[in-house]
Design a protein around this motif. Structure first.
Motif, PDB file in Angstrom:
ATOM      1  N   LEU A  24       0.834  -1.136   0.105  1.00  0.00           N
ATOM      2  CA  LEU A  24      -0.118  -0.134  -0.103  1.00  0.00           C
ATOM      3  C   LEU A  24       0.990   1.221   0.041  1.00  0.00           C
ATOM      4  N   SER A  25       1.949   1.280   0.649  1.00  0.00           N
ATOM      5  CA  SER A  25       2.813   2.512   0.990  1.00  0.00           C
ATOM      6  C   SER A  25       3.588   2.476  -0.483  1.00  0.00           C
ATOM      7  N   LEU A  26       3.716   1.633  -1.398  1.00  0.00           N
ATOM      8  CA  LEU A  26       4.245   1.546  -2.569  1.00  0.00           C
ATOM      9  C   LEU A  26       3.235   2.466  -3.556  1.00  0.00           C
ATOM     10  N   TRP A  27       2.259   1.983  -3.475  1.00  0.00           N
ATOM     11  CA  TRP A  27       1.025   2.607  -4.234  1.00  0.00           C
ATOM     12  C   TRP A  27       1.007   4.172  -3.901  1.00  0.00           C
ATOM     13  N   THR A  38      10.486  -1.576 -10.506  1.00  0.00           N
ATOM     14  CA  THR A  38       9.792  -2.996 -10.182  1.00  0.00           C
ATOM     15  C   THR A  38       8.792  -2.533  -8.775  1.00  0.00           C
ATOM     16  N   ASP A  39       9.294  -1.401  -8.058  1.00  0.00           N
ATOM     17  CA  ASP A  39       8.417  -1.226  -6.964  1.00  0.00           C
ATOM     18  C   ASP A  39       6.976  -0.695  -7.252  1.00  0.00           C
ATOM     19  N   ARG A  40       6.987   0.006  -8.593  1.00  0.00           N
ATOM     20  CA  ARG A  40       5.920   0.685  -9.043  1.00  0.00           C
ATOM     21  C   ARG A  40       4.822  -0.845  -9.566  1.00  0.00           C
ATOM     22  N   LEU A  41       5.714  -1.744 -10.187  1.00  0.00           N
ATOM     23  CA  LEU A  41       5.044  -2.819 -10.416  1.00  0.00           C
ATOM     24  C   LEU A  41       4.536  -3.763  -9.391  1.00  0.00           C
ATOM     25  N   GLN A  42       5.143  -3.820  -8.429  1.00  0.00           N
ATOM     26  CA  GLN A  42       4.779  -4.637  -7.303  1.00  0.00           C
ATOM     27  C   GLN A  42       3.716  -4.081  -6.602  1.00  0.00           C
ATOM     28  N   GLY A  43       3.667  -2.624  -6.730  1.00  0.00           N
ATOM     29  CA  GLY A  43       2.316  -1.861  -5.945  1.00  0.00           C
ATOM     30  C   GLY A  43       1.384  -2.144  -6.986  1.00  0.00           C
ATOM     31  N   TRP A  44       1.110  -2.130  -8.236  1.00  0.00           N
ATOM     32  CA  TRP A  44       0.231  -2.570  -8.853  1.00  0.00           C
ATOM     33  C   TRP A  44      -0.519  -3.887  -8.877  1.00  0.00           C
ATOM     34  N   ALA A  46      -0.067  -5.789  -6.352  1.00  0.00           N
ATOM     35  CA  ALA A  46      -0.939  -5.750  -5.008  1.00  0.00           C
ATOM     36  C   ALA A  46      -2.051  -5.248  -5.075  1.00  0.00           C
ATOM     37  N   LEU A  47      -2.174  -4.169  -5.651  1.00  0.00           N
ATOM     38  CA  LEU A  47      -3.700  -3.403  -5.964  1.00  0.00           C
ATOM     39  C   LEU A  47      -4.904  -4.225  -6.713  1.00  0.00           C
ATOM     40  N   ALA A  48      -4.060  -4.912  -7.882  1.00  0.00           N
ATOM     41  CA  ALA A  48      -4.892  -5.609  -8.671  1.00  0.00           C
ATOM     42  C   ALA A  48      -5.477  -6.973  -7.889  1.00  0.00           C
ATOM     43  N   LEU A  49      -4.370  -7.631  -7.152  1.00  0.00           N
ATOM     44  CA  LEU A  49      -4.961  -8.917  -6.606  1.00  0.00           C
ATOM     45  C   LEU A  49      -5.812  -8.453  -5.490  1.00  0.00           C
ATOM     46  N   ALA A  53      -9.121 -10.473  -5.880  1.00  0.00           N
ATOM     47  CA  ALA A  53      -9.235 -11.801  -5.061  1.00  0.00           C
ATOM     48  C   ALA A  53     -10.447 -11.868  -4.492  1.00  0.00           C
ATOM     49  N   PRO A  54     -11.025 -10.938  -3.784  1.00  0.00           N
ATOM     50  CA  PRO A  54     -12.261 -11.040  -3.235  1.00  0.00           C
ATOM     51  C   PRO A  54     -13.411 -11.073  -4.298  1.00  0.00           C
ATOM     52  N   PHE A  55     -13.064 -10.562  -5.582  1.00  0.00           N
ATOM     53  CA  PHE A  55     -14.345 -10.580  -6.290  1.00  0.00           C
ATOM     54  C   PHE A  55     -14.348 -12.081  -6.964  1.00  0.00           C
ATOM     55  N   LEU A  56     -13.084 -12.571  -7.450  1.00  0.00           N
ATOM     56  CA  LEU A  56     -12.954 -13.754  -7.975  1.00  0.00           C
ATOM     57  C   LEU A  56     -13.337 -15.066  -6.848  1.00  0.00           C
ATOM     58  N   GLY A  57     -13.136 -14.607  -5.711  1.00  0.00           N
ATOM     59  CA  GLY A  57     -13.523 -15.633  -4.526  1.00  0.00           C
ATOM     60  C   GLY A  57     -14.999 -15.675  -4.469  1.00  0.00           C
TER      61      GLY A  57
END
Length: 213
Positions: A24-27, A38-44, A46-49, A53-57
């Motif tokens: 979240l802090s990266l975002w 890579t930090d920006r990608l990791q933030g994206w 995390a946000l996407a998942l 994840a709850p929607f697909l769950g």
């Protein structure tokens, strides 16, 4: 020693107390000049998942739950067609409970041999669980399948709902765990990429710090 490049030292690890807010802090700090691609990608990721994840769950939960419910309804209907309730008689006295009349005695069952007639008209004997203290020739109701063996009663509506809800919950947890595993894998890959880039940059920079004038 002149000309010797010391090994690269990785950046200090982050405080584990704040590791849970790292994505979240990266975002939120996307404009930080020290932030890497890579930090920006990791933030994206995390946000996407976090959003997916709850929607697909929920989709998996309702889909698997509905499929399981339909399966158990069909199974229960088949059981009602192939299982029959009949009367059996005890061939011997059942064991007595140490505390007759107690709440525990009401819930306790003891194995006893019973005699009954199967759907084909054949007299059979088998063992089933009965209340304690029943005497020889006492009558009990048992469920019998088409082959003449004792079996469980058909599933009730409550059992069907309970089992379907269990599968629905497992489906939701499976999707959630898959999301966590996906983020962990992505974070690991990106971290290795960061370390490789760190080594490369250090190899370029170190000579300027270690070469004697």
């Amino acid at each position: 020693m002149s000309g010797t490049i010391p090994p690269a030292q990785p950046p200090p690890p982050s405080d584990p107390r704040h590791s849970w807010v790292h994505p979240l802090s990266l975002w939120l700090w996307r404009h930080n000049p020290l932030r890497r691609n890579t930090d920006r990608l990791q933030g994206w990721i995390a946000l996407a998942l976090l959003l997916l994840a709850p929607f697909l769950g929920l989709i998996a939960m309702f889909t698997i739950g509905d499929t399981a419910y339909r399966h158990y309804v069909a199974t229960a209907a088949d059981q009602r067609k192939t299982r029959h309730l009949t009367t059996a008689v005890l061939t011997h006295d059942a064991p007595r409970h140490p505390e007759p009349g107690s709440e525990e005695a009401k819930k306790t069952r003891y194995p006893a041999t019973v005699r009954f007639t199967d759907p084909r008209g054949t007299i059979r004997t088998a063992q089933t669980d009965v209340l304690p203290g029943l005497t020889e020739d006492s009558r009990v109701e048992v469920w019998v399948d088409m082959e003449g063996g004792l079996t469980e009663p058909p599933m009730t509506a409550e059992q069907i709902r309970s089992r379907a809800m269990g599968w629905a919950l497992l489906a939701f947890l499976a999707v959630t765990l898959a999301g966590v595993a996906a983020y962990g894998t992505a974070a690991h890959v990106l971290n290795r990429r960061n370390m490789a880039e760190w080594e490369s940059k250090w190899a370029e920079t170190a000579p300027r710090w270690t070469t004697s004038p």
